[in-house]
Design a protein around this motif. Structure first.
Motif, PDB file in Angstrom:
ATOM      1  N   PRO A  48      -6.296  58.930  -6.824  1.00 18.40           N
ATOM      2  CA  PRO A  48      -5.230  59.887  -6.570  1.00 18.40           C
ATOM      3  C   PRO A  48      -5.327  60.511  -5.177  1.00 18.40           C
ATOM      4  O   PRO A  48      -6.384  60.996  -4.771  1.00 18.40           O
ATOM      5  N   SER A  49      -4.224  60.484  -4.471  1.00 17.58           N
ATOM      6  CA  SER A  49      -4.176  60.924  -3.074  1.00 17.58           C
ATOM      7  C   SER A  49      -2.705  61.036  -2.683  1.00 17.58           C
ATOM      8  O   SER A  49      -1.821  60.747  -3.484  1.00 17.58           O
TER       9      SER A  49
ATOM     10  N   TYR B 278     -10.012  66.138 -16.267  1.00 16.17           N
ATOM     11  CA  TYR B 278     -10.364  64.960 -15.458  1.00 16.17           C
ATOM     12  C   TYR B 278      -9.726  63.667 -15.928  1.00 16.17           C
ATOM     13  O   TYR B 278      -9.363  63.507 -17.089  1.00 16.17           O
ATOM     14  N   LEU B 279      -9.587  62.762 -14.940  1.00 13.24           N
ATOM     15  CA  LEU B 279      -9.101  61.403 -15.210  1.00 13.24           C
ATOM     16  C   LEU B 279     -10.271  60.442 -15.061  1.00 13.24           C
ATOM     17  O   LEU B 279     -11.216  60.720 -14.314  1.00 13.24           O
ATOM     18  N   THR B 280     -10.176  59.326 -15.774  1.00 15.31           N
ATOM     19  CA  THR B 280     -11.195  58.290 -15.592  1.00 15.31           C
ATOM     20  C   THR B 280     -10.512  56.949 -15.329  1.00 15.31           C
ATOM     21  O   THR B 280      -9.323  56.773 -15.603  1.00 15.31           O
TER      22      THR B 280
ATOM     23  N   THR C 103      -8.962  67.252 -12.225  1.00 14.01           N
ATOM     24  CA  THR C 103      -7.648  67.830 -11.953  1.00 14.01           C
ATOM     25  C   THR C 103      -7.900  69.261 -11.462  1.00 14.01           C
ATOM     26  O   THR C 103      -9.048  69.635 -11.218  1.00 14.01           O
ATOM     27  N   LYS C 104      -6.837  70.064 -11.358  1.00 13.53           N
ATOM     28  CA  LYS C 104      -7.067  71.461 -10.969  1.00 13.53           C
ATOM     29  C   LYS C 104      -7.121  72.388 -12.187  1.00 13.53           C
ATOM     30  O   LYS C 104      -7.171  73.593 -12.036  1.00 13.53           O
TER      31      LYS C 104
ATOM     32  N   HIS D  95       2.396  65.569  -7.783  1.00 11.25           N
ATOM     33  CA  HIS D  95       2.008  65.798  -9.160  1.00 11.25           C
ATOM     34  C   HIS D  95       1.291  67.133  -9.326  1.00 11.25           C
ATOM     35  O   HIS D  95       0.393  67.451  -8.554  1.00 11.25           O
ATOM     36  N   ASP D  96       1.673  67.870 -10.348  1.00  8.40           N
ATOM     37  CA  ASP D  96       1.133  69.206 -10.543  1.00  8.40           C
ATOM     38  C   ASP D  96      -0.292  69.233 -11.107  1.00  8.40           C
ATOM     39  O   ASP D  96      -0.883  70.282 -11.308  1.00  8.40           O
ATOM     40  N   LEU D  97      -0.866  68.066 -11.317  1.00 10.30           N
ATOM     41  CA  LEU D  97      -2.238  68.014 -11.823  1.00 10.30           C
ATOM     42  C   LEU D  97      -3.265  68.389 -10.758  1.00 10.30           C
ATOM     43  O   LEU D  97      -4.419  68.658 -11.074  1.00 10.30           O
ATOM     44  N   PHE D  98      -2.833  68.346  -9.473  1.00 14.49           N
ATOM     45  CA  PHE D  98      -3.815  68.335  -8.387  1.00 14.49           C
ATOM     46  C   PHE D  98      -3.621  69.441  -7.359  1.00 14.49           C
ATOM     47  O   PHE D  98      -2.513  69.947  -7.168  1.00 14.49           O
TER      48      PHE D  98
END
Ligand SMILES: [Zn+2]
Length: 271
Positions: A177-178, A11-13, A30-31, A246-249
């Motif tokens: 993030p979107s 996760y991001l904060t 994130t995923k 971005h590969d985070l999502f």
């Protein structure tokens, strides 16, 4: 500076808010770091996408431990790209946390001024809008895809808070993030609706790229709606993270509809 920071692989904060208000928890998953399989690997938070429910519950339990925010304090919704906002209180805690059936129906935004409630919504490209008026203890979260955006769910939240006696100058916003403008191509129909709400705005959030095809910056459009609603420009943070680039999502567009969901969350921790 990027307002969203990877606090953990899962996760991001919103760093600035956390620094200013240590008891405020706000961010997005994130995923990565979950147990889901296939299209949903691994940290899918959405019940409604065809994943195994047990895996989704396990992913949510994992996150609740990481965030130190018990699952029975979460609220969740059946999101419908509408602009219905729900003010929740402590009696609502746990609603939609562990099942989709008991989630708030037809709800695309939450707000509350009570601690111990984690407002949560699911995303995969749509824009998460985080609201906070710390002086009033008010926090909120909204789901803005193109439909919710052109129906001005952002302004709806500002208006709901005005009705609670909160002036726009006291409201802080983070646009999360979107999907970015390069990844988000829409047609005339959508751009006409955008035009309707931005008549008096010079800088258009879209560009014609080919006949009847436009790239649309949904984050910027929400920002413009918020500015029109009276939010000072200095109060608005906007991410550079694109869910598709971005590969985070998980990304609904990139993954062609078959994918998981990230969870956006905001809540006052109980102290
Ligand atoms: Zn992108």
């Amino acid at each position: 500076m990027e307002p969203f920071a990877l606090h953990h692989p899962s996760y991001l904060t919103i760093e600035n808010w956390t620094k200013l208000f240590p008891e405020l928890l706000a961010g997005m998953t994130t995923k990565h770091g979950g147990t889901s399989k296939g299209f949903f690997q691994t940290l899918n938070m959405g019940f409604h996408v065809g994943d195994r429910i047990d895996d989704v519950v396990e992913n949510r339990q994992k996150l609740s431990v990481l965030l130190d925010f018990p699952l029975n304090g979460w609220v969740g919704a059946e999101q419908t790209h509408d602009i219905v906002l729900k003010k929740v209180s402590r009696i609502d805690r746990g609603t939609g946390a562990e099942s989709y059936q008991n989630a708030f129906k037809g709800t695309d935004g939450f707000y509350t001024d009570e601690p111990g409630i984690l407002l949560t919504l699911c995303f995969a490209d749509c824009v998460p809008l985080y609201f906070a008026a710390p002086k009033f203890k008010m926090i909120g979260l909204a789901h803005a895809g193109w439909k919710g955006t052109v129906r001005e769910i952002a302004r709806q939240m500002v208006q709901a808070w005005r009705n609670e006696g909160i002036p726009p100058e006291e409201i802080y916003i983070a646009i999360g993030p979107s999907i970015c403008e390069e990844c988000y191509i829409v047609d005339n129909h959508v751009v006409n609706l955008v035009e309707n709400i931005l008549e008096d705005v010079d800088e258009k959030p879209y560009n014609l790229i080919s006949d009847g095809q436009y790239s649309l910056n949904l984050r910027q459009l929400n920002r413009q709606i918020l500015l029109k609603a009276g939010i000072p420009v200095r109060n608005i943070l906007m991410t550079g993270y694109c869910t598709s680039c971005h590969d985070l999502f998980f990304s609904h567009r990139k993954d062609q509809g078959k994918t998981g969901r990230m969870l956006s969350f905001i809540g006052w921790k109980e102290i």
